[in-house]
Design a protein around this motif. Structure first.
Motif, mmCIF file in Angstrom:
data_model
loop_
_atom_site.group_PDB
_atom_site.id
_atom_site.type_symbol
_atom_site.label_atom_id
_atom_site.label_comp_id
_atom_site.label_asym_id
_atom_site.label_seq_id
_atom_site.Cartn_x
_atom_site.Cartn_y
_atom_site.Cartn_z
ATOM 1 N N ARG A 1 -2.832 12.990 1.869
ATOM 2 C CA ARG A 1 -3.022 14.431 2.043
ATOM 3 C C ARG A 1 -3.133 15.157 0.703
ATOM 4 O O ARG A 1 -3.899 16.106 0.558
ATOM 5 N N ASP A 2 -2.358 14.711 -0.274
ATOM 6 C CA ASP A 2 -2.289 15.377 -1.578
ATOM 7 C C ASP A 2 -3.457 14.926 -2.451
ATOM 8 O O ASP A 2 -3.422 13.868 -3.083
ATOM 9 N N GLY A 3 -4.488 15.758 -2.514
ATOM 10 C CA GLY A 3 -5.684 15.397 -3.269
ATOM 11 C C GLY A 3 -5.449 15.275 -4.759
ATOM 12 O O GLY A 3 -6.178 14.557 -5.456
ATOM 13 N N ASP A 4 -4.415 15.947 -5.284
ATOM 14 C CA ASP A 4 -4.125 15.866 -6.713
ATOM 15 C C ASP A 4 -3.598 14.489 -7.118
ATOM 16 O O ASP A 4 -3.540 14.178 -8.313
ATOM 17 N N ARG A 5 -3.227 13.678 -6.132
ATOM 18 C CA ARG A 5 -2.621 12.380 -6.456
ATOM 19 C C ARG A 5 -3.594 11.212 -6.301
ATOM 20 O O ARG A 5 -3.202 10.064 -6.515
ATOM 21 N N ILE A 6 -4.823 11.474 -5.942
ATOM 22 C CA ILE A 6 -5.743 10.372 -5.634
ATOM 23 C C ILE A 6 -5.876 9.409 -6.814
ATOM 24 O O ILE A 6 -5.738 8.184 -6.649
ATOM 25 N N ASP A 7 -6.143 9.923 -7.995
ATOM 26 C CA ASP A 7 -6.315 9.035 -9.154
ATOM 27 C C ASP A 7 -5.022 8.307 -9.489
ATOM 28 O O ASP A 7 -5.038 7.107 -9.826
ATOM 29 N N GLU A 8 -3.900 9.014 -9.402
ATOM 30 C CA GLU A 8 -2.604 8.386 -9.675
ATOM 31 C C GLU A 8 -2.327 7.248 -8.700
ATOM 32 O O GLU A 8 -1.898 6.155 -9.092
ATOM 33 N N VAL A 9 -2.581 7.491 -7.418
ATOM 34 C CA VAL A 9 -2.329 6.473 -6.388
ATOM 35 C C VAL A 9 -3.219 5.254 -6.612
ATOM 36 O O VAL A 9 -2.748 4.103 -6.548
ATOM 37 N N LYS A 10 -4.474 5.480 -6.912
ATOM 38 C CA LYS A 10 -5.385 4.354 -7.163
ATOM 39 C C LYS A 10 -4.963 3.555 -8.391
ATOM 40 O O LYS A 10 -5.029 2.317 -8.405
ATOM 41 N N ASP A 11 -4.497 4.247 -9.424
ATOM 42 C CA ASP A 11 -4.010 3.550 -10.618
ATOM 43 C C ASP A 11 -2.779 2.708 -10.293
ATOM 44 O O ASP A 11 -2.635 1.571 -10.762
ATOM 45 N N ARG A 12 -1.892 3.267 -9.489
ATOM 46 C CA ARG A 12 -0.689 2.520 -9.104
ATOM 47 C C ARG A 12 -1.063 1.275 -8.300
ATOM 48 O O ARG A 12 -0.496 0.199 -8.511
ATOM 49 N N TRP A 13 -1.985 1.433 -7.387
ATOM 50 C CA TRP A 13 -2.412 0.265 -6.600
ATOM 51 C C TRP A 13 -3.016 -0.807 -7.504
ATOM 52 O O TRP A 13 -2.724 -1.994 -7.342
ATOM 53 N N SER B 1 9.847 6.209 -8.972
ATOM 54 C CA SER B 1 9.886 5.378 -10.170
ATOM 55 C C SER B 1 8.797 4.315 -10.112
ATOM 56 O O SER B 1 8.737 3.533 -9.162
ATOM 57 N N LYS B 2 7.955 4.280 -11.141
ATOM 58 C CA LYS B 2 6.890 3.282 -11.145
ATOM 59 C C LYS B 2 7.440 1.869 -11.137
ATOM 60 O O LYS B 2 6.940 0.998 -10.413
ATOM 61 N N ASP B 3 8.481 1.619 -11.939
ATOM 62 C CA ASP B 3 9.043 0.274 -11.998
ATOM 63 C C ASP B 3 9.553 -0.168 -10.642
ATOM 64 O O ASP B 3 9.289 -1.294 -10.197
ATOM 65 N N SER B 4 10.290 0.702 -9.951
ATOM 66 C CA SER B 4 10.802 0.362 -8.618
ATOM 67 C C SER B 4 9.669 0.215 -7.618
ATOM 68 O O SER B 4 9.677 -0.688 -6.776
ATOM 69 N N ALA B 5 8.677 1.107 -7.716
ATOM 70 C CA ALA B 5 7.538 1.050 -6.797
ATOM 71 C C ALA B 5 6.793 -0.271 -6.939
ATOM 72 O O ALA B 5 6.438 -0.914 -5.946
ATOM 73 N N THR C 1 0.822 -1.214 0.000
ATOM 74 C CA THR C 1 0.000 0.000 0.000
ATOM 75 C C THR C 1 0.852 1.259 0.000
ATOM 76 O O THR C 1 0.622 2.185 -0.798
ATOM 77 N N TYR C 2 1.826 1.308 0.881
ATOM 78 C CA TYR C 2 2.670 2.497 1.013
ATOM 79 C C TYR C 2 3.680 2.597 -0.129
ATOM 80 O O TYR C 2 3.808 3.631 -0.786
ATOM 81 N N HIS C 3 4.387 1.515 -0.407
ATOM 82 C CA HIS C 3 5.507 1.586 -1.342
ATOM 83 C C HIS C 3 5.071 1.746 -2.796
ATOM 84 O O HIS C 3 5.791 2.342 -3.597
ATOM 85 N N ALA C 4 3.908 1.236 -3.159
ATOM 86 C CA ALA C 4 3.450 1.361 -4.542
ATOM 87 C C ALA C 4 3.274 2.807 -4.960
ATOM 88 O O ALA C 4 3.394 3.139 -6.147
ATOM 89 N N CYS C 5 2.995 3.686 -3.995
ATOM 90 C CA CYS C 5 2.745 5.085 -4.351
ATOM 91 C C CYS C 5 3.769 6.058 -3.776
ATOM 92 O O CYS C 5 3.748 7.241 -4.126
#
Length: 374
Positions: A100-112, A62-66, A54-58
């Motif tokens: 906290r960063d609302g601009d990242r919500i969609d990005e974080v969900k996509d990464r997960w 680097s997406k590959d490292s994450a 949960t934490y490390h993916a976002c």
């Protein structure tokens, strides 16, 4: 002189799990630990957080490292839960991950989604119902995760018990004095020395690896030390709570106690020590108050922890990733990265040792014969 298939120097989580797995495949194993107790360093100085990506993916740029780290955490999470289910705490409660960063919500969900991380977004109203004392005003996104708390002491006890049941020997409160080829001269606290040997020696001694390897082999391991802090206090919530943003608090609970760390808190230090840096500890305490404004605990304890990484390129970025190196033939350095990545590390070590320590009782495969011929 006692002879083993493998000697493991260091009895933190990496050393203990390696001993357990190698013993289980029938190898004769010895573990040497300098301290009078096992797993006395970073293996117990942590939040007891069994990550599930949960934490490390976002949190890794680097997406590959994450994704790599997240998937290793998912792998380790499953293996540790299966090996020692009795060490998993608060099974019926799902921790809250805050963004906290609302601009990242969609990005974080996509990464997960891409990394295979399980989550479910909930409202502030639902979160306040779950933890009435917490302040969620700064959280733009709130998610239920599948990370869990783990009783590391119980986990290590089972690792030791399993290894011993398969014949592993432990030399506790023993220092490695000298090396001669594949022989080690070891000495206990009373000054009594003995010599043991093995086909392979694994150094899983964490922050002590650099000085030990230099003493024994005259080789410098490009290792760095990173100090971070924890606060141990009374239990603050029914379930774990952790921010995904840097410089915010993350907590897991163990019975009546909460253990709380600070994201991206680590500062590089010249040598490993557990001395608390007061301003760093105070930063963490302020982070706790941002979630629990009414938190006061005069009995709370500040703890420092030191982790290590290898500097292997011009990139100065901190990387607590899994590492296996063999600077001297037969003398292997192993670093676990995070607790939850240790199953990945130890499985890789078992595969490496299996290739180099033969078992004439087991038939070779055609591909083994081809490899030998090549």
């Amino acid at each position: 002189m006692n002879t083993y298939d493998v000697i493991i120097v260091g009895a933190g989580v990496a050393g203990l799990m390696t001993a357990q797995k190698l013993s289980q495949i029938g190898l004769r194993i010895a573990v040497i630990e300098k301290k009078p107790t096992l797993a006395s360093g970073p293996s117990t100085r942590n939040e007891g957080w069994l990550h599930r990506g949960t934490y490390h993916a976002c949190s890794i740029a680097s997406k590959d490292s994450a994704y790599q780290v997240a998937r290793r955490c998912i792998y380790g999470h499953k293996q540790l839960r299966n090996f020692c289910p009795e060490a998993i705490e608060d099974l019926d409660k799902r921790p809250l991950a805050l963004l906290r960063d609302g601009d990242r919500i969609d990005e974080v969900k996509d990464r997960w989604d891409d990394a295979g991380v399980s989550f479910r977004q909930i409202s502030r109203k639902k979160a306040r119902k779950l933890i009435p004392d917490a302040n969620f005003d700064r959280a733009a996104g709130i998610f239920l995760s599948k990370d869990v708390s783990i009783n590391t002491r119980l986990l290590y006890r089972k690792l030791v018990g399993t290894a011993r049941a398969h014949g592993c020997e432990f030399f506790v409160a023993h220092d490695v004095v000298r090396v001669n080829g594949m022989e080690l001269l070891i000495m206990d606290q009373d000054g009594v020395s003995s010599t043991i040997s093995a086909d392979r020696i694994i150094y899983a001694s964490g922050a002590g690896t650099r000085s030990l390897y230099e003493k024994l082999h005259g080789k410098d391991i490009p290792m760095r030390y990173w100090k971070s802090h924890l606060v141990v206090t009374r239990r603050l919530a029914p379930m774990g709570v952790f921010y995904l943003d840097p410089h915010e608090a993350a907590m897991m609970h163990h019975g009546d106690v909460s253990v709380i760390g600070f994201n991206e808190d680590a500062v590089q230090c010249e040598s490993p020590s557990y001395d608390v840096v007061p301003d760093r500890a105070e930063n963490l305490r302020n982070g706790i108050r941002r979630i629990f404004p009414e938190w006061r605990d005069e009995a709370a304890i500040d703890i420092a922890c030191v982790k290590v990484d290898l500097l292997e390129s011009d990139d100065n970025a901190r990387s607590l990733n899994v590492a296996i190196r063999e600077p001297v033939p037969g003398h292997i350095v192993a670093l676990p990265g995070k607790l939850t990545e240790t199953p990945y590390l130890t499985d890789a070590l078992v595969g490496l040792i299996h290739k180099t320590v033969s078992d004439p009782l087991i038939s070779e495969r055609p591909c083994d014969l081809y490899t030998s011929a090549a």
